[in-house]
Scaffold this motif. Structure first.
Motif, PDB file in Angstrom:
ATOM      1  N   GLU A  41     -50.839  -9.747 -31.680  1.00  0.00           N
ATOM      2  CA  GLU A  41     -51.607 -10.230 -30.626  1.00  0.00           C
ATOM      3  C   GLU A  41     -51.868 -11.735 -30.774  1.00  0.00           C
ATOM      4  O   GLU A  41     -52.286 -12.122 -31.686  1.00  0.00           O
ATOM      5  N   HIS A  65     -61.851  -7.188 -11.898  1.00  0.00           N
ATOM      6  CA  HIS A  65     -60.860  -6.079 -12.055  1.00  0.00           C
ATOM      7  C   HIS A  65     -61.245  -4.745 -11.658  1.00  0.00           C
ATOM      8  O   HIS A  65     -62.299  -3.986 -12.446  1.00  0.00           O
ATOM      9  N   ASN A 441     -47.674  -5.878 -11.521  1.00  0.00           N
ATOM     10  CA  ASN A 441     -48.500  -4.479 -11.935  1.00  0.00           C
ATOM     11  C   ASN A 441     -49.731  -4.605 -12.254  1.00  0.00           C
ATOM     12  O   ASN A 441     -50.192  -5.711 -12.783  1.00  0.00           O
TER      13      ASN A 441
HETATM   14  C1  LIG Z   1     -56.678 -12.413 -10.807  1.00  0.00           C
HETATM   15  C2  LIG Z   1     -56.506 -11.519 -11.095  1.00  0.00           C
HETATM   16  C3  LIG Z   1     -57.218 -10.245 -10.717  1.00  0.00           C
HETATM   17  C4  LIG Z   1     -56.901  -8.849 -11.106  1.00  0.00           C
HETATM   18  N1  LIG Z   1     -57.409  -7.829 -10.386  1.00  0.00           N
HETATM   19  C5  LIG Z   1     -56.901  -6.444 -10.789  1.00  0.00           C
HETATM   20  C6  LIG Z   1     -57.844  -5.460 -10.713  1.00  0.00           C
HETATM   21  O1  LIG Z   1     -58.672  -5.527  -9.760  1.00  0.00           O
HETATM   22  N2  LIG Z   1     -57.633  -4.208 -10.987  1.00  0.00           N
HETATM   23  C7  LIG Z   1     -56.400  -4.227 -12.009  1.00  0.00           C
HETATM   24  O2  LIG Z   1     -56.278  -2.767 -12.308  1.00  0.00           O
HETATM   25  N3  LIG Z   1     -55.757  -5.005 -12.388  1.00  0.00           N
HETATM   26  C8  LIG Z   1     -56.046  -6.370 -11.953  1.00  0.00           C
HETATM   27  N4  LIG Z   1     -55.211  -7.540 -12.216  1.00  0.00           N
HETATM   28  C9  LIG Z   1     -53.958  -7.098 -13.214  1.00  0.00           C
HETATM   29  C10 LIG Z   1     -54.414  -6.950 -14.652  1.00  0.00           C
HETATM   30  O3  LIG Z   1     -55.075  -8.117 -15.198  1.00  0.00           O
HETATM   31  C11 LIG Z   1     -53.132  -6.742 -15.471  1.00  0.00           C
HETATM   32  O4  LIG Z   1     -52.170  -5.710 -14.625  1.00  0.00           O
HETATM   33  C12 LIG Z   1     -53.291  -6.296 -16.845  1.00  0.00           C
HETATM   34  O5  LIG Z   1     -53.980  -7.129 -17.557  1.00  0.00           O
HETATM   35  C13 LIG Z   1     -51.838  -6.343 -17.421  1.00  0.00           C
HETATM   36  O6  LIG Z   1     -51.846  -5.748 -18.776  1.00  0.00           O
HETATM   37  P1  LIG Z   1     -50.660  -6.181 -19.756  1.00  0.00           P
HETATM   38  O7  LIG Z   1     -50.976  -5.645 -20.948  1.00  0.00           O
HETATM   39  O8  LIG Z   1     -49.276  -5.919 -19.289  1.00  0.00           O
HETATM   40  O9  LIG Z   1     -50.355  -7.684 -19.902  1.00  0.00           O
HETATM   41  P2  LIG Z   1     -51.680  -8.711 -20.352  1.00  0.00           P
HETATM   42  O10 LIG Z   1     -53.039  -8.461 -19.686  1.00  0.00           O
HETATM   43  O11 LIG Z   1     -51.115 -10.305 -19.783  1.00  0.00           O
HETATM   44  O12 LIG Z   1     -51.675  -8.739 -21.850  1.00  0.00           O
HETATM   45  C14 LIG Z   1     -50.632  -9.202 -22.655  1.00  0.00           C
HETATM   46  C15 LIG Z   1     -50.974  -9.631 -23.834  1.00  0.00           C
HETATM   47  O13 LIG Z   1     -49.932 -10.164 -24.708  1.00  0.00           O
HETATM   48  C16 LIG Z   1     -50.307 -11.267 -25.508  1.00  0.00           C
HETATM   49  N5  LIG Z   1     -49.036 -12.137 -25.796  1.00  0.00           N
HETATM   50  C17 LIG Z   1     -48.183 -12.866 -24.904  1.00  0.00           C
HETATM   51  N6  LIG Z   1     -47.145 -13.530 -25.509  1.00  0.00           N
HETATM   52  C18 LIG Z   1     -47.249 -13.048 -26.892  1.00  0.00           C
HETATM   53  C19 LIG Z   1     -46.568 -13.393 -28.107  1.00  0.00           C
HETATM   54  N7  LIG Z   1     -45.505 -14.146 -28.079  1.00  0.00           N
HETATM   55  N8  LIG Z   1     -47.138 -12.846 -29.160  1.00  0.00           N
HETATM   56  C20 LIG Z   1     -48.210 -12.028 -29.448  1.00  0.00           C
HETATM   57  N9  LIG Z   1     -49.061 -11.807 -28.114  1.00  0.00           N
HETATM   58  C21 LIG Z   1     -48.491 -12.239 -27.109  1.00  0.00           C
HETATM   59  C22 LIG Z   1     -51.155 -12.074 -24.656  1.00  0.00           C
HETATM   60  O14 LIG Z   1     -51.980 -12.835 -25.331  1.00  0.00           O
HETATM   61  C23 LIG Z   1     -51.932 -10.969 -24.091  1.00  0.00           C
HETATM   62  O15 LIG Z   1     -53.018 -10.673 -24.565  1.00  0.00           O
HETATM   63  C24 LIG Z   1     -55.515  -8.705 -12.077  1.00  0.00           C
HETATM   64  C25 LIG Z   1     -54.968  -9.871 -12.513  1.00  0.00           C
HETATM   65  C26 LIG Z   1     -55.279 -11.142 -12.133  1.00  0.00           C
HETATM   66  C27 LIG Z   1     -54.566 -12.484 -12.450  1.00  0.00           C
END
Ligand SMILES: Cc1cc2nc3c(=O)[nH]c(=O)nc-3n(C[C@H](O)[C@H](O)[C@H](O)COP(=O)(O)OP(=O)(O)OC[C@H]3O[C@@H](n4cnc5c(N)ncnc54)[C@H](O)[C@@H]3O)c2cc1C
Length: 478
Positions: A41, A65, A441
């Motif tokens: 991370e 969220h 997503n």
């Molecule tokens: C304004 C807003 C409101 C939302 N509201 C809701 C809600 O009400 N309910 C809900 O269920 N979802 C909601 N979401 C969506 C939710 O935030 C996402 O679906 C979820 O966080 C996605 O998870 P993820 O693990 O795919 O990605 P992320 O949360 O983006 O996590 C990806 C991780 O990868 C890391 N990373 C990236 N590049 C690298 C690299 N090169 N090397 C190492 N680490 C890296 C990042 O630092 C991050 O920690 C909302 C999103 C937003 C923007």
């Protein structure tokens, strides 16, 4: 080859990129069958976009969220990770602020009628009927899709401004996929029916809309606990490790290079689960991907986000969890009242309002310093008449790059080009999650893609690109 009691090849090592919901879910699932995983991370905290920010004892989300899902396996996992008393069941309330008035959202016919007045309401109904008779020809974009379902007048009042604030492009340049996923398939006819029907006939609709689950210390609580469980399982989560390079040969990635706090580190890998942005994954391939694929990767873009959290007296908070701001005279797009999400996020007698700005990295707002952003947010609260500026006690700014994958006209084609390259050149790489798949997503679908990818590593053959393709999943714009 070592195998677990389930007969799985647990000796193989998975490198997981990202400790957000998708990455941590993948690690946890691998740990449950005794598999080996290392999570890398780049940030110093877990949770990704679903983290809970904490400043001087105030807690707030990036956005707000809600925990709601139609996927039972995800809901079961949430309740496996956190204890029952960690969850709150929150009543949901949200409104649209437009032209000095508050409209219930989802729209309710009686309230809309009252605010719009008889004459404007009649015009809206005619405009709706007209859109049904003569639907906009092009419904491939947000404007055509939404106007055909609500009529042009309602579209202009309730959808256009906010959508253009969120995306920063004209609604005609935004693909209809976003509308299809985010706006409940609620026609004006259904809205009127909902207002007239007795409540007991609306069970299915209300169960999704009127209450939601929320961890009492915010969504980050889920991911902090999940992180601890992964460590207890004996696997590693390495923070401050930014993945820079994937070395691939013979159609597979064989090792992953990252920059850690003590310099570059390399990890051998049998499989990669990647939640880092899909274009960045491609750009980190060594040897480099084809020119066509790199072009597709650089064409995928994102919308960035920042929130200004302002501390105000509790009585100045509003009853809503959040209010959409459709008014054009301010830049703020949405205001959260975190005290209405959970009393555990705020302090005695005061609440925290999160003013959300949709931005692009490098634009004026993004480049403004924190003090200027706080001043702007305070002034905009005043313009909206929500809180008098002199009552604001203080503020904090959190920036979140790449909050929204852009659904522009070419995004789908570009994702297809990248998928095809990965399947031919890096078949042991599993893109998951939100930016990881460049798909809108939420947590549940981000987690589901991770859960199914783990099963694929152990021999299943799910098509994770089929997750979250149904229209009418989410019930609103957010
Ligand atoms: C304004 C807003 C409101 C939302 N509201 C809701 C809600 O009400 N309910 C809900 O269920 N979802 C909601 N979401 C969506 C939710 O935030 C996402 O679906 C979820 O966080 C996605 O998870 P993820 O693990 O795919 O990605 P992320 O949360 O983006 O996590 C990806 C991780 O990868 C890391 N990373 C990236 N590049 C690298 C690299 N090169 N090397 C190492 N680490 C890296 C990042 O630092 C991050 O920690 C909302 C999103 C937003 C923007």
């Amino acid at each position: 080859m070592e195998t677990s009691s389930a007969g799985l090849d647990t000796a193989s090592k998975s490198i997981i990129v990202g400790a957000g919901p998708a990455g941590l879910t993948a690690a946890y699932q691998i740990g449950k069958v005794g598999g080996v995983a290392v999570v890398l991370e780049e940030d110093s905290v877990v949770g990704g976009i679903s983290r809970t920010a904490e400043r001087d004892g105030w807690r707030f989300d990036i956005g707000g969220h809600r925990f709601f899902t139609k996927v039972t396996a995800v809901s079961e996992l949430w309740h496996e990770i956190l204890d029952e008393d960690d969850f709150l069941l929150r009543p949901r309330m949200s409104r649209i602020y437009y032209d000095g008035k508050f409209y219930d959202y989802p729209l309710k016919a009686t309230n809309a009628l009252k605010n719009l007045g008889i004459w404007e309401s009649v015009l809206c109904v005619f405009s709706y009927i007209w859109a049904r008779i003569k639907s906009p020809k092009d419904q491939s974009h947000f404007e055509g899709w939404t106007a055909s379902r609500f009529g042009w007048r309602l579209y202009r009042k309730f959808f256009k401004t906010y959508t253009e604030k969120v995306w920063g492009i004209p609604a005609t340049e935004l693909q209809a996929d976003w509308a299809a996923q985010r706006i409940k398939n609620l026609s004006l006819f259904k809205a009127i029916l909902n207002a007239i029907l007795p409540r007991r006939n609306q069970k299915e609709i209300t169960s999704l809309i009127e209450e939601f689950e929320y961890p009492k210390f915010g969504p980050g609580m889920m991911w902090e606990k999940c992180h601890d469980l992964v460590i207890d399982q004996g696997n590693e989560v390495l923070l401050n490790h930014k993945v820079k390079r994937f070395l691939h040969q013979d159609g597979k990635v064989v090792s992953v290079q990252a920059d850690g706090p003590k310099g570059p580190v390399e990890f051998a890998s049998d499989s990669i689960i990647s939640s880092m942005p899909l274009p960045h994954l491609l750009q980190a391939m060594d040897p480099p991907a084809s020119e066509e694929t790199l072009k597709a990767a650089s064409s995928l873009t994102f919308r960035d986000f920042l929130t200004v959290a302002l501390i105000v007296p509790e009585e100045k908070g509003f009853p809503d969890n959040w209010i959409y701001i459709h008014s054009e005279e301010v830049k703020v797009g949405r205001v959260q009242n975190f005290g209405q999400w959970s009393p555990y996020l705020v302090k005695e007698g005061r609440t925290c309002l999160g003013l959300e700005y949709f931005v692009n990295i490098g634009d004026d707002l993004w480049e403004s310093d924190d003090a200027a952003l706080i001043d702007r947010a305070i002034a905009e609260l005043g313009v909206l008449g929500l809180v008098e500026p002199e009552l604001v006690e203080g503020g904090y700014v959190v920036r979140m790059p790449r909050a929204y994958p852009m659904y522009d006209n070419e995004y789908h084609e570009n994702v297809e080009v990248i998928r095809s390259w990965i399947s031919q050149n890096a078949e042991n790489v599993y893109p998951v999650g939100r930016n990881g798949m460049h798909r809108y997503n939420n947590q549940d679908h981000s987690m589901l893609t991770a859960m199914l990818s783990v099963e694929n590593i152990y021999g299943a053959s799910h098509d994770i690109w089929q997750v979250n393709v149904e229209e009418d999943y989410h019930e609103e714009i957010s």
